[in-house]
Scaffold this active site. Structure first.
Site, PDB file in Angstrom:
ATOM      1  N   LYS A   1      -4.950  -3.991  -9.184  1.00 25.33           N
ATOM      2  CA  LYS A   1      -3.954  -3.488  -8.239  1.00 25.33           C
ATOM      3  C   LYS A   1      -4.665  -3.226  -6.907  1.00 25.33           C
ATOM      4  O   LYS A   1      -5.516  -2.335  -6.816  1.00 25.33           O
ATOM      5  CB  LYS A   1      -3.300  -2.200  -8.759  1.00 25.33           C
ATOM      6  CG  LYS A   1      -2.168  -1.715  -7.861  1.00 25.33           C
ATOM      7  CD  LYS A   1      -1.552  -0.437  -8.402  1.00 25.33           C
ATOM      8  CE  LYS A   1      -0.301  -0.060  -7.603  1.00 25.33           C
ATOM      9  NZ  LYS A   1      -0.567   0.102  -6.163  1.00 25.33           N
TER      10      LYS A   1
ATOM     11  N   PHE B   1       0.123 -12.752  -5.457  1.00 26.45           N
ATOM     12  CA  PHE B   1       0.221 -12.325  -6.854  1.00 26.45           C
ATOM     13  C   PHE B   1       1.516 -12.757  -7.530  1.00 26.45           C
ATOM     14  O   PHE B   1       1.664 -12.575  -8.739  1.00 26.45           O
ATOM     15  CB  PHE B   1       0.028 -10.817  -6.999  1.00 26.45           C
ATOM     16  CG  PHE B   1       0.941  -9.955  -6.159  1.00 26.45           C
ATOM     17  CD1 PHE B   1       2.304  -9.915  -6.369  1.00 26.45           C
ATOM     18  CD2 PHE B   1       0.401  -9.159  -5.161  1.00 26.45           C
ATOM     19  CE1 PHE B   1       3.131  -9.099  -5.612  1.00 26.45           C
ATOM     20  CE2 PHE B   1       1.219  -8.333  -4.390  1.00 26.45           C
ATOM     21  CZ  PHE B   1       2.595  -8.304  -4.619  1.00 26.45           C
TER      22      PHE B   1
ATOM     23  N   ARG C   1      13.000  -2.606  -9.980  1.00 25.84           N
ATOM     24  CA  ARG C   1      12.033  -2.322 -11.045  1.00 25.84           C
ATOM     25  C   ARG C   1      12.161  -3.317 -12.188  1.00 25.84           C
ATOM     26  O   ARG C   1      13.258  -3.581 -12.669  1.00 25.84           O
ATOM     27  CB  ARG C   1      12.248  -0.902 -11.580  1.00 25.84           C
ATOM     28  CG  ARG C   1      12.065   0.198 -10.548  1.00 25.84           C
ATOM     29  CD  ARG C   1      10.625   0.398 -10.174  1.00 25.84           C
ATOM     30  NE  ARG C   1      10.488   1.353  -9.069  1.00 25.84           N
ATOM     31  CZ  ARG C   1       9.360   1.585  -8.427  1.00 25.84           C
ATOM     32  NH1 ARG C   1       8.248   0.941  -8.788  1.00 25.84           N
ATOM     33  NH2 ARG C   1       9.316   2.442  -7.433  1.00 25.84           N
TER      34      ARG C   1
END
Length: 278
Positions: free
Chosen positions: A43, A114, A184
């Site tokens: 991350k 990513f 999400r």
């Protein structure tokens, strides 16, 4: 006339932001998963950016203005990534990337891809497509973040500890079969040793003892409307010149109290307004 122009600008901004949707966000890792079903990456603590196929924008759709050479010959396919240079360098990255006057500091910045905002392909197929796009582009500032696998949860804990020892923030766990989606996504998890969030600075509270004459703590308000103080995590320079009232900061914490106040909240860095998550 001024009102008409203002309305046009608001409509243009809304349209620009809509063109960059969808925007996928991660859930928090809480253990008890089949780790072999996930691809894992570090991350990165930089500025999240989206390449629309013709321009770079922030997560909120605000334009990013790199030097022309930075995106020269990039693919026309949209990409999701992080503008990043190295660990523990957020403030330098932010001041470089969000400046409207690009300079030589962009030489150190990389677009670390990513994901691809393609909703009909599982993540492992999007990874293969990312590799192909980056390899064919052959641009030194366009990279793909490394994806790797682990075979057990203890191995994940060990990898997380190793990243943190090196100054990293944590790990991202992406289920191989997860589709890209708005908001999400339970198939995308972030694993860290702490939680973090943003808060608005309401006041500078005076220091005592060794911090007499300096800022002792900040009174802030979270995005959930909770007011609390943050008094740790600041350098001496930051106490002399604290984040301005009305600005936003990122803080870390370890769970919530019974009243919903972040526990052991500590300052991480000032957050540029253009990069505040909605």
């Amino acid at each position: 006339m001024r009102l008409f122009i203002l309305l046009l600008n608001m409509l243009w901004c809304a349209a620009s932001m809509a063109q960059t949707a969808p925007l996928q966000l991660a859930e928090t890792y809480e253990g008890d998963i089949a780790i072999s079903e996930y691809l894992i990456s570090e991350k990165l603590d930089g500025i999240r950016a989206r390449w629309t196929g013709s321009k770079l924008v922030t997560r909120n759709g605000h334009p990013i203005t790199p030097p022309a050479w930075f995106t020269q010959n990039w693919p026309q396919e949209p990409m999701d990534g992080e503008l990043w240079s190295q660990r523990s360098d957020f403030e330098t990255i932010a001041s470089t990337v969000l400046s409207h006057h690009p300079d030589e500091r962009w030489q150190a910045i990389r677009m670390m891809v990513f994901d691809l905002p393609i909703t009909d392909l599982p993540f492992e197929r999007r990874v293969a497509r990312m590799k192909k796009l980056v390899a064919e582009t052959r641009h030194p500032n366009l990279r793909m973040i490394q994806q790797f696998t682990l075979d057990s949860l203890p191995a994940l804990e060990s990898a997380l500890d190793n990243i943190i020892r090196q100054g990293g923030e944590g790990l991202m766990l992406h289920h191989r079969q997860a589709r890209y989606q708005q908001g999400r996504n339970p198939g995308l998890l972030k694993a860290k040793r702490f939680q973090d969030d943003e808060a608005k600075v309401l006041a500078h509270l005076p220091g005592k003892g060794k911090f007499k004459g300096l800022m002792g703590s900040l009174l802030v308000e979270s995005r959930q409307g909770q007011q609390f103080k943050i008094g740790s995590g600041f350098s001496l320079a930051q106490r002399r010149s604290p984040p301005p009232i009305g600005s936003w900061i990122t803080y870390k914490y370890y769970g919530l109290t019974q009243r919903g106040i972040p526990r052991f909240a500590s300052f991480l860095h000032q957050r540029p307004r253009a990069d505040i998550p909605h």
